[in-house]
Design an enzyme around this catalytic site. Structure first.
Site, short mmCIF file in Angstrom:
data_model
loop_
_atom_site.label_atom_id
_atom_site.label_comp_id
_atom_site.label_asym_id
_atom_site.label_seq_id
_atom_site.Cartn_x
_atom_site.Cartn_y
_atom_site.Cartn_z
CE1 TYR A 1 -2.97 3.23 0.95
CE2 TYR A 1 -1.36 3.51 2.71
CZ TYR A 1 -2.39 4.02 1.93
OH TYR A 1 -2.84 5.30 2.14
N1 LIG Z 1 -7.33 7.15 6.29
C1 LIG Z 1 -6.03 7.22 6.51
O1 LIG Z 1 -5.56 6.88 7.58
C2 LIG Z 1 -5.11 7.77 5.43
C3 LIG Z 1 -3.79 8.11 5.79
C4 LIG Z 1 -2.95 8.61 4.79
C5 LIG Z 1 -3.40 8.74 3.48
N2 LIG Z 1 -4.68 8.39 3.18
C6 LIG Z 1 -5.12 8.53 1.79
O2 LIG Z 1 -6.27 9.37 1.77
C7 LIG Z 1 -7.12 8.97 0.69
C8 LIG Z 1 -8.53 8.81 1.20
O3 LIG Z 1 -8.54 7.83 2.21
P1 LIG Z 1 -9.83 7.55 3.10
O4 LIG Z 1 -9.37 7.23 4.48
O5 LIG Z 1 -10.82 8.62 2.91
O6 LIG Z 1 -10.33 6.18 2.43
P2 LIG Z 1 -11.79 5.81 1.90
O7 LIG Z 1 -11.76 4.38 1.54
O8 LIG Z 1 -12.82 6.29 2.86
O9 LIG Z 1 -11.91 6.71 0.59
C9 LIG Z 1 -11.43 6.34 -0.68
C10 LIG Z 1 -12.54 6.66 -1.67
O10 LIG Z 1 -12.06 6.43 -2.99
C11 LIG Z 1 -13.06 5.70 -3.71
N3 LIG Z 1 -12.36 4.98 -4.79
C12 LIG Z 1 -11.38 4.05 -4.64
N4 LIG Z 1 -10.93 3.66 -5.85
C13 LIG Z 1 -11.63 4.38 -6.78
C14 LIG Z 1 -11.61 4.45 -8.19
N5 LIG Z 1 -10.76 3.70 -8.94
N6 LIG Z 1 -12.44 5.30 -8.83
C15 LIG Z 1 -13.31 6.07 -8.11
N7 LIG Z 1 -13.37 6.04 -6.76
C16 LIG Z 1 -12.53 5.22 -6.09
C17 LIG Z 1 -13.74 4.82 -2.67
O11 LIG Z 1 -15.02 4.37 -3.04
C18 LIG Z 1 -13.76 5.76 -1.47
O12 LIG Z 1 -14.91 6.57 -1.46
C19 LIG Z 1 -6.52 7.69 0.09
O13 LIG Z 1 -5.82 8.05 -1.08
C20 LIG Z 1 -5.57 7.23 1.16
O14 LIG Z 1 -4.48 6.52 0.59
C21 LIG Z 1 -5.55 7.91 4.11
#
Ligand SMILES: NC(=O)c1ccc[n+]([C@@H]2O[C@H](COP(=O)([O-])OP(=O)(O)OC[C@H]3O[C@@H](n4cnc5c(N)ncnc54)[C@H](O)[C@@H]3O)[C@@H](O)[C@H]2O)c1
Length: 354
Positions: free
Chosen positions: A145
């Site tokens: 990841y």
């Molecule tokens: N939550 C954490 O702890 C964290 C920490 C660091 C970075 N991030 C990054 O932040 C971003 C958001 O994370 P989150 O916690 O909100 O996760 P999440 O799973 O709630 O949100 C991701 C969203 O992207 C959508 N998605 C995924 N693949 C897709 C695609 N191919 N086309 C269209 N939609 C798609 C999903 O349906 C979801 O709504 C991610 O990129 C993640 O890597 C999250």
């Protein structure tokens, strides 16, 4: 400087993207959401311009830009984020996070969109002796990841060097909390990150396991930089207003509070806020766990004029408030008011802090 009036948020029906969308809306910037709902929730896009579909779907992205000619920036939060799943199925993760992001950026270029904010992660850093990192610290991601995030950053930098696009990668530390107005929060009933497990322990009336008590931290438990998701959202709004001020076509900024909190300190704070206090029980380290890190915040302050406003107490309080209403908000929810692109729903999976 161009003032953003409309922004496309990929993954805007997720935890962070949905919260960023609310912050944009509150700041007078109209969010347009594209989300496949692979892990996102339809309710988080209710009342917003919402296109259900994949970021790699070229005709869909063309249609969004044709229908919203005033979009002048993109926030790219769409990804799969479950670390153990990425270990079990790296093909799926590289395809979802890297291959689709490459397609997406090509669609943006074709549509003349020259500004993108990318959701990156502090998980790409190598741990340091003093447990602090800044944007120049060595990159050494420890999971598939995290490697997808580092790969995307590198890919976007190569593209921004020669194409008419500027990319800002925001490396989030450990998001906690929910929208203070409770429009969005974690989708999962039982989140697997540390605070989620504390809430679960309180609900179940069982002890919370402090996994790892021999780390080189002040009390032996792991350390993290817990940043309120509403502060993260505010940083995106600040970034949209300063796009032309970045030093280069590809810039990275850490988003954390600058304060490290150990697991034991988080539990103490939790017990000061929660109605039902939780007992701690010491346990062995879990495979793959690390001591952790917190960020130096100089660059975020200098380039974004941003620093976190909420402390962990508020993050815990908002997480608890959200946990109490989550089932009601996510009970099926109101239908979005704008046209959607039909797509076969896929099975939701379990996100965890990453
Ligand atoms: N939550 C954490 O702890 C964290 C920490 C660091 C970075 N991030 C990054 O932040 C971003 C958001 O994370 P989150 O916690 O909100 O996760 P999440 O799973 O709630 O949100 C991701 C969203 O992207 C959508 N998605 C995924 N693949 C897709 C695609 N191919 N086309 C269209 N939609 C798609 C999903 O349906 C979801 O709504 C991610 O990129 C993640 O890597 C999250």
């Amino acid at each position: 400087m161009v003032r953003t009036v409309k922004v496309l948020i990929a993954g805007g029906a997720g935890y962070i993207g949905g919260t960023v969308a609310s912050a944009c809306q509150d700041a007078g910037i109209t969010p347009v959401i594209v989300d496949s709902l692979v892990t996102g929730r339809r309710e988080f896009a209710a009342g917003r311009e919402f296109y259900r579909g994949d970021i790699a779907d070229g005709p869909l992205i063309d249609r969004i830009f044709a229908e919203h000619r005033d979009i002048d920036a993109v926030i790219h939060c769409a990804a799969l984020i479950v670390v153990p799943d990425s270990v079990a199925d790296p093909v799926r993760y590289y395809r979802a996070n890297v291959a689709k992001s490459l397609e997406f950026v090509a669609h943006l270029l074709r549509n003349g969109c020259g500004r993108m904010i990318f959701s990156s992660s502090a998980a790409i850093y190598r741990a340091s002796q003093d447990l602090t990192v800044d944007e120049d610290s060595p990159i050494d991601p420890q999971s598939p990841y995290a490697r997808t995030k580092a790969a995307c950053e590198a890919m976007f930098a190569d593209i921004a060097a020669v194409e008419p696009i500027r990319v800002l990668s925001l490396r989030y530390f450990n998001p906690i909390g929910a929208d203070p107005k409770m429009r969005t929060g974690l989708q999962l009933r039982r989140p697997t990150h540390c605070l989620g497990k504390m809430i679960q322990a309180a609900e179940d009336g069982v002890p919370f396991l402090v996994t790892g008590t021999d780390y080189p931290t002040r009390d032996g438990s792991g350390i993290r930089d817990y940043v309120h998701v509403w502060d993260l959202a505010a940083a995106h709004v600040a970034a949209l207003g300063r796009f032309d001020a970045w030093p280069g076509p590809a810039t990275v900024i850490n988003l954390g509070t600058g304060t490290g909190t150990t697991v034991r300190e988080l539990l103490d704070a939790f017990n000061r806020v929660a109605d039902r206090p939780v007992q701690a029980r010491d346990a062995a380290r879990r495979p793959g766990d690390v001591a952790g890190a917190y960020t130096r915040t100089d660059r975020a302050r200098r380039l974004l004029g941003w620093q976190a406003q909420h402390d962990i107490t508020e993050g815990i309080r908002h997480s608890l408030q959200w946990a109490a209403i989550r089932d009601e908000v996510l009970s099926g929810g109101a239908a979005p008011q704008t046209p959607q692109t039909p797509q076969t729903p896929r099975t939701p999976q379990t996100p965890q802090a990453s």
